[in-house]
Enzyme design. Structure first.
Site, PDB file in Angstrom:
ATOM      1  N   LYS A 122       1.024 -13.051  23.123  1.00 52.97           N
ATOM      2  CA  LYS A 122       0.700 -12.582  24.476  1.00 52.97           C
ATOM      3  C   LYS A 122       0.729 -13.777  25.423  1.00 52.97           C
ATOM      4  O   LYS A 122      -0.143 -14.630  25.402  1.00 52.97           O
ATOM      5  CB  LYS A 122      -0.665 -11.909  24.510  1.00 52.97           C
ATOM      6  CG  LYS A 122      -0.902 -11.118  25.793  1.00 52.97           C
ATOM      7  CD  LYS A 122      -2.135 -10.248  25.694  1.00 52.97           C
ATOM      8  CE  LYS A 122      -2.255  -9.338  26.923  1.00 52.97           C
ATOM      9  NZ  LYS A 122      -3.431  -8.449  26.839  1.00 52.97           N
ATOM     10  N   GLU A 138       0.798  -1.225   0.000  1.00 48.57           N
ATOM     11  CA  GLU A 138       0.000   0.000   0.000  1.00 48.57           C
ATOM     12  C   GLU A 138       0.832   1.277   0.000  1.00 48.57           C
ATOM     13  O   GLU A 138       0.285   2.369  -0.169  1.00 48.57           O
ATOM     14  CB  GLU A 138      -0.931   0.006   1.223  1.00 48.57           C
ATOM     15  CG  GLU A 138      -2.044  -1.032   1.187  1.00 48.57           C
ATOM     16  CD  GLU A 138      -1.643  -2.420   1.661  1.00 48.57           C
ATOM     17  OE1 GLU A 138      -2.527  -3.265   1.857  1.00 48.57           O
ATOM     18  OE2 GLU A 138      -0.421  -2.661   1.838  1.00 48.57           O
TER      19      GLU A 138
END
Length: 558
Positions: free
Chosen positions: A448, A338
């Site tokens: 996590k 992008e």
């Protein structure tokens, strides 16, 4: 009081930023410089200009008009370079087709972009055969003879309007490329996402010219290391269908460099071209560099003085050391589909050029300093800027003149991409007081464990330093006690297969993790030896695919 606009003399030329203007300098300074394709083609910039004109005339004769989309299916070649210029210079749109997608994905991109004309290398006849009857908008096909020994024996799956070289030979060299709005769409291509349908991104003439100027400035103003200059010999090892080969063919052409196009990537061909043509500047993903470093021909090829910019995935420090030991000036460039794509480059400070290789590798593997005109910052979930202290972590968001302004026919995803007025990279990292960026992970790849974030990229760098490790990818897997645990998927060097235990890899990682200050939960890592790592169509490690496969395998267990 309103701003004062400049007065324009009626006869003054406003000079729109159009791709055609990138040709002025090389034709004035280096008209006899060479452009090379494998072992078969060698011509000058004068000939390039003529062939661009011939291609435009040939396409116009086939009915191509401004606003039409011309799709290109080819390996890296002089033909692709000609399309980079001729098609958008006509006012048409060049669609660079990812020939490594599946036939179904490729069909979707051609129909979604509403391609009018397709130029196709005969090597892709099987893919074309699978798509031909379901192409919705294509009116004309142009044949490109591939590097077959007997191209005339290939069975054509569709009627062709002509063969590329024959059409050019019959066309005039002069074409009156018009001026038009610099914000006109020039190119479109599709992201290689790991889930869902590919997304179409697009760039204007203005954006491509600005990216060319920004990249040339950022690469050309380095004092020594990684500097791109007029005496360089350029060879891309990033597909021309992927973000215009990182925009570097436009830069190389504007600077009038000798250019070498290798066709399909084969390590022996790349290494021979590097030696024969004296290539000095290339760019690729880590997978390609890894392949070249470990090829038998690399042992007898002088690789010194070869500047190689690495992007697409993180550059492992162990790989950087291996490249430096062979004399390769390796360094990181950062960006995404992008962003056109280059946003930052990891050039070494001059004072560090004599540092030990391991110290250099750590700096060369950083995300680096932003190019001119790039506003890159780190923010929290509420878009609040985080301090540039090398410690605070946030998502990297960016503004620059060359970022895609949306996704083709997908306004909802485009608004998400541009939330808060900055383009969201979905990468997390930190920025130090000198402005140097370090990506620590993708948002979707951070692990996590026990309520604490652990960087998969840091763990990969640590494991990659084990002498038995060939490649590694670290992903998070669900764990009832810890939430997630890191799982290292390790490919051993062939001679070390069966000689190293998972326990040895864990001990190595635990020791270095403690030394380097990585999250203490990194020691909860599991290790699994695998034969290969899953990759996307452009060679990036596909962690989403790995996670989904593991989840599916667990779900299938009784």
């Amino acid at each position: 009081m309103p701003v004062q606009l400049i007065e324009t003399t009626p006869s003054a030329y406003s000079y729109p930023l159009l791709i055609k203007h990138l040709l002025h300098t090389p034709l004035a300074h280096a008209p006899d410089q060479e452009i090379v394709y494998r072992d078969s083609v060698r011509y000058t910039y004068r000939t390039l200009q003529q062939r661009i004109g011939r291609l435009a005339n040939a396409l116009a004769a086939l009915g191509v008009e401004p606003g039409h989309t011309v799709a290109m299916m080819d390996w890296d070649s002089h033909r692709y370079l000609e399309c980079f210029f001729a098609v958008p210079m006509m006012g048409a749109v060049l669609q660079t087709v990812n020939v490594r997608l599946t036939a179904e994905q490729m069909l979707y991109t051609l129909n979604h972009a509403r391609a009018d004309v397709v130029l196709v290398n005969s090597e892709f006849f099987p893919l074309l055969q699978a798509m031909a009857e379901r192409l919705e908008s294509v009116k004309t096909f142009v044949l490109i003879h591939g590097d077959h020994e007997n191209p005339e024996k290939m069975q054509a799956p569709v009627p062709f309007a002509g063969e590329y070289e024959e059409l050019l030979a019959a066309a005039a060299t002069d074409y009156d490329f018009p001026d038009f709005d610099e914000n006109a769409k020039a190119t479109t291509f599709y992201t290689t996402g790991t889930t869902g349908l590919p997304k179409g991104v697009y760039f204007s003439h203005r954006q491509l010219v600005m990216h060319t100027m920004g990249a040339a400035t950022g690469l050309g103003t380095a004092p020594v290391q990684g500097r791109l200059h007029r005496d360089d010999v350029y060879m891309p090892i990033t597909p021309m269908f992927h973000v215009h080969a990182w925009g570097l063919p436009y830069v190389a052409t504007m600077l009038g460099l000798k250019q070498v196009y290798p066709g399909r990537y084969q390590p022996e061909v790349l290494l021979r071209l590097k030696a024969r043509e004296r290539v000095t500047f290339s760019h690729c993903v880590p997978t390609i560099l890894h392949m070249l470093l470990n090829h038998a021909l690399a042992r007898e090829t002088d690789l010194s003085g070869w500047k190689v910019m690495i992007g697409g995935s993180a550059l492992p420090q162990a790989m950087a050391v291996a490249a430096l030991e062979k004399g390769i000036d390796v360094f990181t460039g950062y960006g995404m589909s992008e962003t056109c794509p280059i946003l930052s480059v990891a050039h070494l400070p001059t004072a560090k050029l004599q540092a030990p290789l391991a110290e250099q590798a750590a700096l060369r593997a950083r995300t680096g300093l932003p190019l001119p005109l790039v506003d890159l910052r780190i923010v929290d979930a509420e878009m609040r800027p985080q301090p540039h202290d090398g410690q605070a972590v946030g998502e990297l968001v960016v503004r620059s003149p060359w970022l895609t302004q949306g996704y083709l026919k997908d306004p909802a995803s485009a608004e998400e991409l541009w939330g808060g007025g900055y383009l969201h990279t979905a990468d997390i990292g930190n920025i130090d007081a000198n402005g140097s960026i370090q990506i620590t992970d993708r948002i979707k790849d951070v692990i996590k464990t026990g309520g604490e974030w652990t960087s998969s990229l840091q763990l990969e760098d640590i494991i990659g330093q084990h002498p038995a490790v060939h490649e590694v990818a670290v992903i998070g897997v669900r764990d009832e006690k810890w939430g997630e645990r890191p799982l290292a998927l390790v490919v051993l060097k062939p001679e070390m297969d069966g000689q190293v235990t998972e326990h040895a890899i864990r001990n190595h990682a635990a020791h270095l993790a403690e030394t380097l200050g990585v999250s203490r939960y990194g020691v909860l890592m599991q290790v699994s030896f695998v034969k290969t790592l899953a990759r996307t169509s452009i060679g990036k490690i596909n962690k989403r695919f790995m996670r989904e496969n593991l989840e599916a395998a667990k779900a299938a267990q009784p």
